[in-house]
Design a protein around this motif. Structure first.
Motif, PDB file in Angstrom:
ATOM      1  N   ILE A 176       0.873  -1.170   0.000  1.00 51.12           N
ATOM      2  CA  ILE A 176       0.000   0.000   0.000  1.00 51.12           C
ATOM      3  C   ILE A 176       0.907   1.216   0.000  1.00 51.12           C
ATOM      4  CG2 ILE A 176      -1.660   1.350   1.328  1.00 51.12           C
ATOM      5  CD1 ILE A 176      -3.075  -1.039   0.561  1.00 51.12           C
ATOM      6  N   ILE A 177       0.785   2.035  -1.014  1.00 46.65           N
ATOM      7  CA  ILE A 177       1.589   3.249  -1.067  1.00 46.65           C
ATOM      8  C   ILE A 177       0.644   4.448  -1.158  1.00 46.65           C
ATOM      9  CG2 ILE A 177       3.766   2.356  -1.950  1.00 46.65           C
ATOM     10  CD1 ILE A 177       1.027   3.619  -4.238  1.00 46.65           C
ATOM     11  N   ASN A 178       1.211   5.626  -1.061  1.00 44.86           N
ATOM     12  CA  ASN A 178       0.412   6.842  -1.245  1.00 44.86           C
ATOM     13  C   ASN A 178       0.304   7.108  -2.730  1.00 44.86           C
ATOM     14  OD1 ASN A 178       0.333   7.826   1.655  1.00 44.86           O
ATOM     15  ND2 ASN A 178       2.527   7.584   1.310  1.00 44.86           N
ATOM     16  N   TRP A 179      -0.905   7.123  -3.206  1.00 40.63           N
ATOM     17  CA  TRP A 179      -1.118   7.299  -4.639  1.00 40.63           C
ATOM     18  C   TRP A 179      -1.785   8.643  -4.887  1.00 40.63           C
ATOM     19  CZ3 TRP A 179       0.419   4.821  -8.919  1.00 40.63           C
ATOM     20  CH2 TRP A 179      -0.239   5.136 -10.127  1.00 40.63           C
ATOM     21  N   CYS A 180      -1.182   9.426  -5.772  1.00 38.37           N
ATOM     22  CA  CYS A 180      -1.844  10.677  -6.131  1.00 38.37           C
ATOM     23  C   CYS A 180      -2.641  10.454  -7.405  1.00 38.37           C
ATOM     24  CB  CYS A 180      -0.848  11.806  -6.362  1.00 38.37           C
ATOM     25  SG  CYS A 180      -1.687  13.299  -6.965  1.00 38.37           S
ATOM     26  N   PRO A 181      -3.962  10.518  -7.314  1.00 33.92           N
ATOM     27  CA  PRO A 181      -4.795  10.230  -8.486  1.00 33.92           C
ATOM     28  C   PRO A 181      -4.663  11.300  -9.571  1.00 33.92           C
ATOM     29  CG  PRO A 181      -6.081  10.201  -6.441  1.00 33.92           C
ATOM     30  CD  PRO A 181      -4.757  10.806  -6.121  1.00 33.92           C
ATOM     31  N   ARG A 182      -4.232  12.486  -9.187  1.00 33.81           N
ATOM     32  CA  ARG A 182      -4.102  13.536 -10.193  1.00 33.81           C
ATOM     33  C   ARG A 182      -2.789  13.372 -10.944  1.00 33.81           C
ATOM     34  NH1 ARG A 182      -2.570  17.440 -12.803  1.00 33.81           N
ATOM     35  NH2 ARG A 182      -0.561  16.937 -11.854  1.00 33.81           N
ATOM     36  N   CYS A 183      -1.674  13.230 -10.179  1.00 33.93           N
ATOM     37  CA  CYS A 183      -0.376  13.025 -10.823  1.00 33.93           C
ATOM     38  C   CYS A 183      -0.252  11.585 -11.335  1.00 33.93           C
ATOM     39  CB  CYS A 183       0.764  13.321  -9.850  1.00 33.93           C
ATOM     40  SG  CYS A 183       0.779  15.016  -9.226  1.00 33.93           S
ATOM     41  N   GLN A 184      -1.119  10.734 -10.842  1.00 32.48           N
ATOM     42  CA  GLN A 184      -1.122   9.313 -11.201  1.00 32.48           C
ATOM     43  C   GLN A 184       0.228   8.669 -11.013  1.00 32.48           C
ATOM     44  OE1 GLN A 184      -3.505   7.745 -14.172  1.00 32.48           O
ATOM     45  NE2 GLN A 184      -4.916   9.473 -14.229  1.00 32.48           N
ATOM     46  N   THR A 185       0.701   8.822  -9.817  1.00 32.24           N
ATOM     47  CA  THR A 185       1.949   8.162  -9.480  1.00 32.24           C
ATOM     48  C   THR A 185       1.960   7.830  -8.000  1.00 32.24           C
ATOM     49  OG1 THR A 185       4.352   8.369  -9.411  1.00 32.24           O
ATOM     50  CG2 THR A 185       3.109  10.389  -9.061  1.00 32.24           C
ATOM     51  N   ALA A 186       2.848   6.907  -7.678  1.00 32.30           N
ATOM     52  CA  ALA A 186       3.097   6.620  -6.269  1.00 32.30           C
ATOM     53  C   ALA A 186       3.919   7.755  -5.683  1.00 32.30           C
ATOM     54  CB  ALA A 186       3.871   5.315  -6.141  1.00 32.30           C
ATOM     55  N   LEU A 187       3.784   7.941  -4.375  1.00 36.34           N
ATOM     56  CA  LEU A 187       4.586   8.939  -3.669  1.00 36.34           C
ATOM     57  C   LEU A 187       5.250   8.254  -2.486  1.00 36.34           C
ATOM     58  CD1 LEU A 187       1.929  11.811  -3.498  1.00 36.34           C
ATOM     59  CD2 LEU A 187       3.843  11.667  -5.093  1.00 36.34           C
ATOM     60  N   SER A 188       6.326   8.849  -2.013  1.00 39.60           N
ATOM     61  CA  SER A 188       6.927   8.319  -0.784  1.00 39.60           C
ATOM     62  C   SER A 188       6.115   8.835   0.404  1.00 39.60           C
ATOM     63  CB  SER A 188       8.375   8.783  -0.666  1.00 39.60           C
ATOM     64  OG  SER A 188       8.419  10.178  -0.486  1.00 39.60           O
ATOM     65  N   ASP A 189       6.383   8.275   1.564  1.00 40.45           N
ATOM     66  CA  ASP A 189       5.659   8.728   2.753  1.00 40.45           C
ATOM     67  C   ASP A 189       5.880  10.207   3.002  1.00 40.45           C
ATOM     68  OD1 ASP A 189       4.676   6.203   3.238  1.00 40.45           O
ATOM     69  OD2 ASP A 189       6.420   5.619   4.425  1.00 40.45           O
ATOM     70  N   GLU A 190       7.087  10.686   2.703  1.00 37.03           N
ATOM     71  CA  GLU A 190       7.400  12.093   2.949  1.00 37.03           C
ATOM     72  C   GLU A 190       6.648  13.012   1.987  1.00 37.03           C
ATOM     73  OE1 GLU A 190       9.805   9.654   2.655  1.00 37.03           O
ATOM     74  OE2 GLU A 190       9.659   9.536   4.843  1.00 37.03           O
ATOM     75  N   GLU A 191       6.321  12.467   0.821  1.00 35.77           N
ATOM     76  CA  GLU A 191       5.665  13.302  -0.173  1.00 35.77           C
ATOM     77  C   GLU A 191       4.160  13.434   0.044  1.00 35.77           C
ATOM     78  OE1 GLU A 191       8.450  12.803  -4.107  1.00 35.77           O
ATOM     79  OE2 GLU A 191       7.296  11.088  -3.435  1.00 35.77           O
ATOM     80  N   ALA A 192       3.652  12.645   0.968  1.00 32.38           N
ATOM     81  CA  ALA A 192       2.238  12.785   1.325  1.00 32.38           C
ATOM     82  C   ALA A 192       2.191  13.643   2.587  1.00 32.38           C
ATOM     83  CB  ALA A 192       1.619  11.423   1.591  1.00 32.38           C
TER      84      ALA A 192
END
Length: 940
Positions: free
Chosen positions: A174-190
RNA sequence: GGGCGCAUGGCUCAGCUGGUUAGAGCGUCACAUUCACAUUGUGGAGGUCAUAGGUUCGAAUCCUAUUGCGCCCACCA
């Protein structure tokens, strides 16, 4: 004699001076065995960046350190460059495409990347140009970009090394997914923001069975903040210790809407006190549920497309947006009477740090770095002081994060960035023939059809098949940034890679890295301690075997006057370029330094920059005055180097002493990164000592001097010495100010030097002058003491004149009375300065009975200052004023008497404190006597 | 839930390892303009250092608690 404008005009100066530095290549550096290295790597601004106040602050600190250490004789390198800023840059270009009605998919990967490079060529150097406006003295020849071929080589090298060490792995998480950028993010990026949301209580009916009929309830209520995820539920969990639910464990419930049968399970994770104590479990959309799903072997049902529209698993809700679906589901549950209640609930929700969209915990296959092994040496280095944080408190923040470090998700589903050096062989995957890790000598590894390779592959190194393809993903931008302190030097020095640009012939990248690494200090903002600082430390130890820098200076955040972060959307931006245009770069820099105390945030308004502008103007005018009155032939003769301190007059001895005392405290402040204090020291000295007192003292000597006639040597010694000292102090003060205010100091300095020298064109720069050395023998406490008395008396006289409504230009007669012989001697010595600066007609010193005449008095130290004013004074008012003074003084005296009367104070306080207290008491008492005597005289 | 920072004159802030009459800049008030500078000069007014305890001969400074503001971290649905 040189004439200057009566106002400093930064616009006429700055670009010219900057060009002067660049033409002479004064920022250039190389490995220089004759000098010690000093090096800072710039926090690379995003290529999309536009200079904001945060940059201005950050880079001013760095430039001050770089310039200071250059002057101190270090080979001072400021490594410059920009960051490709994957998501941010891709977003910028996508927005631009959108205006043409295009999506990146319309162009395809290669065409799109072409557009990004085009954009970079066109706008990518904007921020660099702006940094130059600030006066930044980076070694621009070395400017790097994280997507340079050379730099990319380092990124691939690092990926392969970590893979070979087993520190990089691919996994479904389970990762942080940005539906707008449509990419995974690191924990720090969320980034988490508090949201005023709701807690929805939903009834899940229990499937009627023979067993369940004996239960009291026919449903179980779960609480959730994201009801739409129920479509992916595969269990309901309760805590096994929760008596309310004990009997329900193992029962089946019917998931509403989808009518799916799911089990009630027991899991220790569930907190009985929260909500209803029963949790819906959505293993594909929540990290905790994911863990539970694995523990209980549950089904993982993904209900969303990457753009957060619900997929086919969502049944009739398929095709709807996640938040739309939430509303619809709530309505449908309400209709079915399955919604028990809705409670307001504030909770913190992750947002994409690039576009602020709410991120979705999303199950997907990504690449990760195992961080624990990397963190170990990085923790140790900070604990044992190899790396120090300034201010210290950040150490704890750093260690706390490092000690709880989690694996780093490094793959991004965007196009702009370093593509993963990962290749898949279709044949190997199909046959599944490879079950163990295979390592070949050239460090290509293969595992289940996966090969990781620095070099581009067109055949599978294991089976030889040409049916291979490279991973589509790119790496997190920070996966390249963390190599910045050494990759900028060209590490790992692959001979196969053409150096990006022909550099100065003497450059030897490996030698430069050996020489400058570890760098000296990193200057940055607290926001990126985790993103960047911590990771650089880890990379430094992992790949270089050494820390990347020794000091980390963390400065504050720039805020608006109300304390809000400056941001475009709030419209509260103060544009540094606008400040430069209005007030000048030096004013911007000096103001920032004055306003920002160590590690504290700074609240700015445009008006605050007047501080620096006014100071620059003051410096300009003091220099203007000096240049108008200095005979540069006199001050530049070699003679000036050999004057004897004893032959100097008091003001000269005083200003030299003050200068070197100032320099001492300045050095101390700078050595501890106390820039705010340093700027205060410079401001105070320049304005309130050099200008307010010294120039005023020197004025009569300089302005009324006889024309200099060197042939006949008729120049008075006093005049010559004054000129020499004025010149020296000004010149050295300029050097001290230079790191803070590079432009104006260079401009003035050149005028001082050019005016004197034989060269028609300036060939030297203040930049390369040595930082002034402390000359202890010039620190003269006696002279400082004498001047202090003179200043006190002058101030007292001015004060009396102002009270008596006399203008400062009006000439008066004054008497000074003291019983102390030493003081009297000093007064004799300084009387001419007092007469001059207080505008006196005459000055009596020491003779008693002067107070017979009518006038007003004040006390300065142990001196009674008497201003003769026949028939002008209001005796009542005067007595009232004096009584007020007596009152406050008596309080002070009483307090001191009490303290000295206290046995314990005498026994326990250090003797010098007791001594000092006694002296102060004696002085206070004397003053009281004086005041009482004055009143007595007035009453006669 | 944990951690950190900040609270000092009208405003913005200094004040380091406890001993000052608690400082500065801006603002304010008065006065000053053939003088390097009105982007100036001179002088004044203005603070019981957030609150309550404690340590100490002595606290704005050290300790504890409280209040208010701000920030960071954390998987409580």
């Amino acid at each position: 004699m040189i004439e200057l404008n009566s106002h400093y005009e930064p616009k006429e100066v700055e670009d010219r001076i900057y060009a002067f530095w660049q033409e002479r290549n004064l920022f250039a550096t190389k490995a220089n065995p004759g000098k010690k290295p000093f090096c800072i790597v710039i926090p690379p601004p995003n290529v999309t960046g536009i200079l904001h106040m945060g940059h201005a602050l950050n880079n001013t600190y760095q430039d001050i350190l770089i310039r200071l250490n250059r002057m101190r004789g270090f080979e001072s390198l400021w490594m410059s460059g920009t960051d490709h800023a994957g998501i941010a840059t891709q977003n910028v270009v996508e927005r631009k495409l959108a205006k043409e009605g295009l999506k990146r998919q319309d162009l395809g990967r290669d065409k799109f990347l072409e557009r990004v490079w085009q954009w970079k060529e066109e706008y990518g150097s904007t921020i660099i140009k702006q940094l130059k406006k600030l006066g930044s003295s980076c070694d621009w020849e070395r400017t790097r970009f994280t997507m340079d071929e050379e730099y990319s080589q380092a990124v691939r090298e690092v990926f392969v090394r970590l893979w070979d060490k087993g520190l990089i792995y691919q996994g479904d998480r389970i990762i942080n997914w940005c539906p707008r950028c449509q990419t995974a993010l690191s924990d720090e990026e969320a980034v988490h923001h508090e949201i005023n949301g709701n807690l929805y209580y939903i009834k899940y009916p229990i499937k009627p069975t023979a067993d369940s009929r004996q239960l009291t309830a026919d449903y179980i209520v779960v609480a959730t903040t994201r009801p739409e995820t129920m479509l992916g539920d595969t269990a309901v969990a309760v805590n096994s210790k929760d008596r309310r639910y004990k009997k329900l464990i193992g029962q089946t419930v019917i998931l509403p809407l989808l009518e799916r049968e799911i089990k009630i399970i027991a899991d220790e994770f569930v907190d009985s006190k929260f909500g209803t104590g029963a949790v819906k479990v959505t293993p594909a959309h929540d990290p905790n549920d994911y863990e539970m799903g694995k523990r209980h072997n549950l089904e993982f049902i993904n209900i969303m497309h990457p753009d957060a529209l619900l997929n086919v698993n969502a049944g009739e809700y398929a095709g709807r947006d996640r938040f739309e679906a939430r509303e619809a589901i709530i309505e449908d549950l309400r209709a079915r009477k399955l919604l028990e209640k809705i409670e307001p609930h504030t909770h913190s929700v992750g947002h994409c740090y690039r576009c602020n969209t709410i991120v979705e915990p999303y199950l997907s296959r990504q690449w990760f770095v195992k961080m624990k092994p990397l963190a170990e040496p990085a923790i140790k280095a900070v604990k044992d002081g190899t790396i120090k944080f300034y201010p210290k408190r950040w150490t704890k923040v750093y260690l706390n994060w490092m000690e709880n470090i989690r694996d780093w998700c490094i793959s991004r589903q965007i196009w702009w960035g370093h593509r993963l050096p990962v290749y898949y062989c279709k044949k190997c995957q199909e046959t599944g023939s490879l079950n163990s890790k295979v390592k070949s000598q050239n460090s290509k590894s293969a595992f289940n059809g996966i090969t990781v390779s620095k070099d581009k592959l067109d055949k599978c190194p294991v089976c030889g098949s040409g049916d291979i393809y490279q991973d589509e993903d790119v790496l997190d931008t920070w996966f390249s940034s963390w190599l910045w302190p050494f990759a900028t030097f060209g590490w790992p020095f692959q001979p196969s890679v053409e150096s990006r640009k022909p550099k100065a012939e003497s450059h030897n990248p490996q030698a430069d890295l050996d020489y400058f690494y570890p760098t000296s200090v990193l200057v940055t903002a607290p926001e990126i301690i985790f993103f960047w600082v911590a990771r650089m430390i880890m990379a430094g130890f992992e790949f270089m075997g050494k820390e990347p820098f020794r000091d980390v200076y963390i400065h504050g955040t720039v805020r608006d006057i109300e304390g809000k972060k400056m941001s475009k959307s709030l419209g509260n931006i103060i544009d540094p370029l606008n400040i430069i245009a209005q007030y000048g770069s030096d004013a911007l820099r000096f103001s920032l330094m004055s306003l920002t105390s160590v590690g504290q945030d700074v609240y700015l308004s445009e008006q605050k920059f007047e501080l620096g502008r006014n100071f620059a103007n003051k410096l300009w005018n003091a220099s203007r005055f000096s240049l108008m009155n200095l005979d540069l032939k006199v001050v530049n003769t070699d003679l000036c180097l050999f004057f004897k301190k004893e032959k100097l007059e008091l003001p000269e001895r005083w200003i030299l002493s003050r200068f070197y005392s100032m320099l001492q405290s300045l050095n101390k402040a700078l050595d501890s990164y106390n820039f705010n204090q340093a700027s205060g020291i410079l401001y105070e000295f320049t304005w309130h000592e050099f200008c307010d007192w010294y120039l005023e003292l020197a004025k009569p000597i300089l302005v009324n001097r006889e024309p200099f006639d060197s042939a006949q040597g008729r120049q008075s010694a006093e005049n010559r010495n004054t000129q020499i000292v004025l010149y020296k102090v000004l010149e050295k003060t300029l050097r001290c100010l230079h790191p803070f205010m590079p432009f104006i100091t260079e401009e003035i300095w050149q005028k001082l030097i050019v005016g004197a020298g034989s060269e028609p064109a300036p060939t030297e720069s203040i930049m390369t002058q040595p930082w002034p050395h402390i000359q202890k023998q010039m620190i003269d406490k006696k002279a400082e003491g004498a001047m202090r008395i003179a200043i006190e008396v002058i101030t007292a006289i001015r004060n009396l004149k102002a009270q008596m409504k006399l203008t400062s230009a009006q000439i008066v007669k004054v008497s000074l009375l003291t019983k102390d012989q030493k003081t009297q001697k000093i007064l004799d010595q300084v009387s001419k300065y007092i007469i001059n600066l207080a505008k006196l007609e005459g000055l009596n010193i020491g003779s008693e009975d002067l107070t017979r005449k009518r006038g007003v008095s004040a006390i300065a130290g142990n001196i009674q200052v008497f201003l003769e004013l026949e028939g002008l004074i209001d005796i009542e008012k005067e007595i009232e004023k004096l009584n007020k003074e007596i009152e406050s003084l008596s309080k002070d005296v009483k307090a001191k008497e009490a303290r000295l009367g206290n046995k314990e104070f005498n026994e326990k306080a250090p003797p010098e404190i007791v001594e000092k207290e006694k002296e102060l008491l004696a002085a206070g008492k004397e003053k009281l006597t004086h005041l009482n005597k004055i009143i007595h005289e007035l009453k006669k």
